[in-house]
Scaffold this motif. Structure first.
Motif, short mmCIF file in Angstrom:
data_model
loop_
_atom_site.label_atom_id
_atom_site.label_comp_id
_atom_site.label_asym_id
_atom_site.label_seq_id
_atom_site.Cartn_x
_atom_site.Cartn_y
_atom_site.Cartn_z
N GLN A 159 16.24 71.32 32.62
CA GLN A 159 14.90 71.55 33.14
C GLN A 159 14.01 72.18 32.09
O GLN A 159 12.82 71.85 31.97
N THR A 160 14.59 73.12 31.32
CA THR A 160 13.79 73.78 30.27
C THR A 160 13.32 72.75 29.25
O THR A 160 12.17 72.77 28.81
N LEU A 161 14.22 71.84 28.87
CA LEU A 161 13.84 70.85 27.87
C LEU A 161 12.79 69.89 28.39
O LEU A 161 11.85 69.51 27.67
N ILE A 162 12.91 69.52 29.66
CA ILE A 162 11.91 68.62 30.24
C ILE A 162 10.55 69.29 30.19
O ILE A 162 9.54 68.69 29.80
N LEU A 163 10.53 70.56 30.57
CA LEU A 163 9.28 71.31 30.58
C LEU A 163 8.67 71.38 29.19
O LEU A 163 7.47 71.16 29.00
N ALA A 164 9.50 71.67 28.20
CA ALA A 164 8.98 71.76 26.83
C ALA A 164 8.39 70.43 26.40
O ALA A 164 7.32 70.37 25.78
N ASN A 165 9.08 69.34 26.73
CA ASN A 165 8.58 68.03 26.32
C ASN A 165 7.26 67.70 26.99
O ASN A 165 6.35 67.16 26.37
N ILE A 166 7.16 68.06 28.28
CA ILE A 166 5.90 67.77 28.99
C ILE A 166 4.75 68.52 28.33
O ILE A 166 3.69 67.96 28.06
N LEU A 167 4.96 69.83 28.06
CA LEU A 167 3.86 70.62 27.52
C LEU A 167 3.46 70.14 26.14
O LEU A 167 2.29 70.14 25.80
N GLU A 168 4.43 69.71 25.36
CA GLU A 168 4.06 69.23 24.04
C GLU A 168 3.32 67.91 24.13
O GLU A 168 2.37 67.66 23.38
N ALA A 169 3.76 67.05 25.04
CA ALA A 169 3.17 65.72 25.10
C ALA A 169 1.84 65.68 25.83
O ALA A 169 1.05 64.76 25.62
N CYS A 170 1.57 66.66 26.70
CA CYS A 170 0.38 66.53 27.54
C CYS A 170 -0.90 66.65 26.75
O CYS A 170 -1.98 66.39 27.27
N GLU A 171 -0.80 67.03 25.49
CA GLU A 171 -2.02 67.11 24.70
C GLU A 171 -2.63 65.73 24.48
O GLU A 171 -3.84 65.55 24.45
N HIS A 172 -1.74 64.74 24.31
CA HIS A 172 -2.23 63.42 23.96
C HIS A 172 -2.18 62.44 25.10
O HIS A 172 -2.31 61.25 24.89
N MET A 173 -1.95 62.93 26.31
CA MET A 173 -1.86 62.00 27.43
C MET A 173 -3.15 62.05 28.24
O MET A 173 -3.79 63.07 28.33
N THR A 174 -3.46 60.94 28.85
CA THR A 174 -4.58 60.95 29.77
C THR A 174 -4.09 61.45 31.12
O THR A 174 -2.89 61.57 31.35
N ALA A 175 -5.02 61.70 32.00
CA ALA A 175 -4.65 62.26 33.31
C ALA A 175 -3.76 61.30 34.08
O ALA A 175 -2.82 61.71 34.76
N ASP A 176 -4.02 60.00 33.95
CA ASP A 176 -3.21 59.03 34.71
C ASP A 176 -1.78 59.01 34.22
O ASP A 176 -0.83 59.01 35.01
N GLN A 177 -1.62 58.99 32.90
CA GLN A 177 -0.26 58.97 32.36
C GLN A 177 0.51 60.20 32.80
O GLN A 177 1.69 60.14 33.13
N ARG A 178 -0.21 61.31 32.83
CA ARG A 178 0.44 62.56 33.23
C ARG A 178 0.90 62.48 34.68
O ARG A 178 2.01 62.87 35.01
N LYS A 179 0.03 61.93 35.52
CA LYS A 179 0.39 61.85 36.95
C LYS A 179 1.59 60.94 37.13
O LYS A 179 2.46 61.22 37.95
N GLN A 180 1.66 59.89 36.32
CA GLN A 180 2.80 58.99 36.41
C GLN A 180 4.08 59.73 36.10
O GLN A 180 5.09 59.62 36.81
N ILE A 181 4.04 60.48 35.02
CA ILE A 181 5.24 61.18 34.60
C ILE A 181 5.66 62.20 35.64
O ILE A 181 6.85 62.35 35.95
N PHE A 182 4.70 62.88 36.21
CA PHE A 182 5.05 63.90 37.19
C PHE A 182 5.64 63.27 38.44
O PHE A 182 6.58 63.80 39.04
N SER A 183 5.09 62.14 38.83
CA SER A 183 5.63 61.50 40.03
C SER A 183 7.04 61.01 39.78
O SER A 183 7.92 61.11 40.63
N ARG A 184 7.29 60.52 38.54
CA ARG A 184 8.64 60.07 38.24
C ARG A 184 9.61 61.25 38.25
O ARG A 184 10.74 61.15 38.71
N LEU A 185 9.14 62.37 37.75
CA LEU A 185 10.01 63.57 37.73
C LEU A 185 10.29 64.04 39.14
O LEU A 185 11.40 64.47 39.45
#
Lengths: 157, 274
Positions: free
Chosen positions: B245-271
């Motif tokens: 879980q810690t690693l998933i969280l770290a990856n999300i925070l690092e990646a969310c800089e370059h993601m659009t809101a839609d991509q982010r919502k997709q990833i969260f729903s998949r999680l």
């Protein structure tokens, strides 16, 4: 050597306590003049310092209202969650709308309690004979009953 | 972006300073001079030298304007020193507003009052040397912890993570940090606990995540119990119940800089499904 001698004479004279303040002041000024001529100074025109209305700050705290840096979600660290509420509410004290104070006890109940309170406290200070006057209600509330005092009745013919 | 740069170049070639009010939220480049609202009238339209008549042309009460990061004072004007978008904040109480440039960078420069995460690198005598990502390690006195006295030393080892704030931070002196506030209370500062993961992101992302209306954090908070500490020096420390879980969280925070809101919502729903 003579020059030195003169200077030392000045110094000695200056340090004397017996001199009046005027001569002391004169000697001081002369000393200052001798010193200031030897000092160097910049031969520039005096720049008038305009009052500046722009303040430079390098910190982002002034610019953006940022939240507190430590966060905890879903109860992982309860102390941090408490801190979060505390620190974030400190920043947003202006935004708090008028909150209605929640009453622990309703007004009616307060009135009822005070009614019986008078009886309970009164009983405490009443003498043994007068305690008979205080009777208990169905609910267990102590209320004083007003009793007619026994007075001398004049016999009728 | 090409269009914006062309516009900026045009106005710079004209040689006139632009009014700060007109370039809000637009890209500004280093070297530009910006006029404050009071000086705009003096410029006049087209620079023909005609001044429009003003009814209250007397001495107006000048308000104090604050120029924040990315701007410097140049006479009566603001000089831009970083490229980014110009932002403005309305004054809450007295005084003029705050202008600053919203720029992006990875290298941190210590600033007084910032809360940062540091790594203890050395323990020498009465002070700890803490690496904060700046040009020099900051010094942290062992008395700068809550409840610390000469006899009661804090339990800090080399390699520990510290969350503290700067009290001295300028280009002429070594930065100094403390773990208490001005009243002597810790307020959450001090040694950060065991486990967890520390990683580095850009400074702009930290400010974006710490904004009051940040959606990313609200969504992240719904996933699972976790703890995050943000340092203004670009360092984030995360901890969750399991390593995955810690690693998933770290990856999300690092990646969310370059993601659009839609991509982010997709990833969260998949999680959320998994």
């Amino acid at each position: 050597m003579k020059h030195l001698g003169e200077k030392s004479r000045f110094c000695l004279q200056f340090m004397q306590r017996g001199l009046d303040s005027e001569t002391k002041r004169q000697l001081e000024e002369e000393e200052k003049k001798i010193i200031s001529e030897e000092h160097w100074y910049l031969d520039l025109p005096e720049l008038k310092e305009k009052e500046c209305f722009i303040i430079e700050e390098q910190s982002f705290l002034l610019c953006e209202d940022l939240l507190y840096g430590r966060m905890s979600f879903r109860g992982f660290n309860p102390e941090v969650e408490k801190l979060m509420l505390q620190m974030n509410s400190k920043n947003k004290t202006e935004e708090v709308e008028g909150e209605t104070v929640e009453l622990d006890v309703s007004d009616e109940e307060m009135a009822r309690r005070y009614e019986t309170l008078v009886g309970t406290i009164g009983k405490k200070f009443a003498k043994k004979r007068d305690r008979v006057n205080y009777e208990e209600d169905e609910n267990g509330h102590v209320k004083p009953t007003v009793k007619v005092k026994k007075m001398f009745l004049k016999p009728q013919d | 972006m090409a269009g914006v740069v062309a516009v900026a170049a045009e106005s710079l070639a004209g040689g006139r300073a632009r009014a700060a009010r007109t370039v809000l939220d637009q890209v500004v480049l280093p070297g530009e001079e910006l006029l404050l609202p009071e000086q705009e009238d003096a410029e006049g339209p087209g620079g023909t030298g005609e001044r429009p008549l003003r009814l209250n042309a007397g001495v107006r009460a000048r308000v104090r304007v604050v120029c924040g990061p990315g701007l410097r004072r140049c006479g009566d004007r603001l000089l831009v020193t970083k490229c980014g978008r110009l932002r403005y904040k309305e004054p809450g109480g007295s005084g003029g507003g705050v202008y600053w440039v919203d720029s992006q960078q990875k290298r941190y420069v210590p600033v007084k009052g910032d809360h940062v995460i540091g790594i203890v690198t050395a323990k020498s005598g009465d002070i700890f040397k803490v690496d904060v990502g700046g040009s020099e390690p900051a010094s942290l006195s062992y008395l700068a912890f809550e409840g610390a006295t000469k006899r009661n030393r804090p339990n800090v080892q080399v390699g520990d993570l510290i969350y503290g704030q700067f009290v001295v931070a300028n280009k002429d002196m070594e930065p100094e940090m403390v773990c208490i506030d001005s009243c002597g209370r810790a307020n959450g500062m001090g040694v950060i606990g065991q486990d967890g993961l520390l990683f580095k992101v850009t400074l702009g992302l930290i400010r974006k995540l710490l904004a009051p209306d940040c959606e990313i954090l609200q969504e992240v908070g719904k996933l699972y119990p976790l703890e995050i500490v943000f340092g203004m020096n670009g360092r984030i420390w995360v901890k969750a119940k399991t390593i995955q879980q810690t690693l998933i969280l770290a990856n999300i925070l690092e990646a969310c800089e370059h993601m659009t809101a839609d991509q982010r919502k997709q990833i969260f729903s998949r999680l959320a499904e998994s």
